[in-house]
Design a protein around this motif. Sequence first.
Motif, short mmCIF file in Angstrom:
data_model
loop_
_atom_site.label_atom_id
_atom_site.label_comp_id
_atom_site.label_asym_id
_atom_site.label_seq_id
_atom_site.Cartn_x
_atom_site.Cartn_y
_atom_site.Cartn_z
N GLU A 149 0.84 -1.19 0.00
CA GLU A 149 0.00 0.00 0.00
C GLU A 149 0.88 1.25 0.00
O GLU A 149 1.67 1.45 0.92
N ASP A 150 0.75 2.08 -1.02
CA ASP A 150 1.30 3.43 -0.94
C ASP A 150 0.25 4.25 -0.20
O ASP A 150 -0.67 4.82 -0.79
N ALA A 151 0.41 4.26 1.12
CA ALA A 151 -0.54 4.94 2.00
C ALA A 151 0.02 6.28 2.46
O ALA A 151 -0.28 6.75 3.57
N ALA A 152 0.84 6.90 1.61
CA ALA A 152 1.54 8.14 1.97
C ALA A 152 0.61 9.17 2.58
O ALA A 152 0.96 9.86 3.54
N CYS A 153 -0.60 9.29 2.03
CA CYS A 153 -1.54 10.33 2.44
C CYS A 153 -2.61 9.82 3.40
O CYS A 153 -3.51 10.59 3.78
N ALA A 154 -2.57 8.56 3.78
CA ALA A 154 -3.76 7.91 4.33
C ALA A 154 -3.69 7.50 5.80
O ALA A 154 -4.55 6.76 6.26
N LEU A 155 -2.69 7.96 6.56
CA LEU A 155 -2.68 7.61 7.98
C LEU A 155 -3.94 8.15 8.64
O LEU A 155 -4.21 9.35 8.61
N GLY A 156 -4.72 7.25 9.23
CA GLY A 156 -6.00 7.63 9.82
C GLY A 156 -7.19 7.30 8.95
O GLY A 156 -8.34 7.37 9.41
N GLY A 157 -6.97 6.90 7.70
CA GLY A 157 -8.05 6.46 6.82
C GLY A 157 -8.37 5.00 7.06
O GLY A 157 -7.50 4.22 7.49
N THR A 158 -9.61 4.59 6.79
CA THR A 158 -10.00 3.20 7.01
C THR A 158 -10.77 2.63 5.83
O THR A 158 -11.40 3.36 5.06
N PHE A 159 -10.71 1.30 5.72
CA PHE A 159 -11.47 0.55 4.72
C PHE A 159 -12.14 -0.60 5.44
O PHE A 159 -11.46 -1.47 5.99
#
Length: 368
Positions: A149-159
């Motif tokens: 996962e390139d989660a660069a922008c997504a800390l705190g996002g959920t699925f």
Amino acid sequence: MRLNVPDLGSEELASIAEVLESGYLTQGPKVAEFERLVAEHVGVEHAFATSSATTGIHLALRAAGVEPGDEVIVPDFSFPATANAVIQQGAIPVFVDINLATFNMNPALIESKITEKTAAIMPVHAFGLPADMDAINEIAARHNLPVIEDAACALGGTFKGREAGSLGTAGVFSFHPRKIITTGEGGLVSTQNAEMAERIAVLRTHGAVRGSHFMSFVEAGYNYRLSDVLGAIGVVQMGKLRDLVAKRQELAGVYNRLLAGVQGVQTPTVPAETTHTYQSYVVLLDAKYDRNAVIDAMRERGIETTLGTYSMHLQPYFSERFGIADEELPQATRAHSSALTLPLYPQLTEAEIASVCETLGEVLASQG
């Protein structure tokens, strides 16, 4: 009005001072604490802070077994660091088009890109919105491929109730000043995979394993560590994470409401059971508008805006090397020319958002 303003203050200064007074400036106890806090939030066993998200992606790819000459499937619409890390590992990025509503990689197009050389799939959680990880993981499982996962922008996002960074084989976060929390520069790799974790720990620090008296160098590794000075900022920032995400979501709701009446603007789409961090608030303008002229006009009125991000196949390096026609990636091509990022940060007021929306409406009306 700036595009983004980091939320930093006296607590971060005090934490930095503590490190400076200790004399332990390289990777040390503050980084370890930061890693623990992120791992606990994400819900994984292992977290490794790195000098950037780009170096984190490189570590994750190598630890996942990606070798020179292999192929890695990535979305075309992303900051080029996503594909640069693939190139740095000697592998080949294979670009997949996006869903224009979410700006995320379209899972329906992945399988046709898989070949005998494919070694990994790397979705990007665009602007903080997690990709359709059920569909992506299902395809990866059928082909026995790791998912980074390139989660660069997504800390705190959920699925579906799970945190970004825990949805694949490994996840990578960025702590650049434009991200949800910041350490100035820095990244982090999260994983539940013990074998990957062991390799990342060695590769991050020169390929070294520490013995009772000295280190043994068992890999040709890297110096991808984060300093304790930056780790100290991260420790404080993690204490603010939930509030920062909640405030961004609240302000994004204000944007959604005020832009509903502005012709020619498509606001962000958030699928069911997914939470958006709104690291960036990105709208899609109707194709009739000159997005770059809109950026210029907004700047003249004192409001900083920018493109969404880049369609990588349009950038000189990738264009010259791979020569991919726009027709092969039509949605990413459209997003490259029509996506617009508006100011969003927790300190922004509703009155300032109203001014942005009113000004954008006026600028679009002037273009006809």
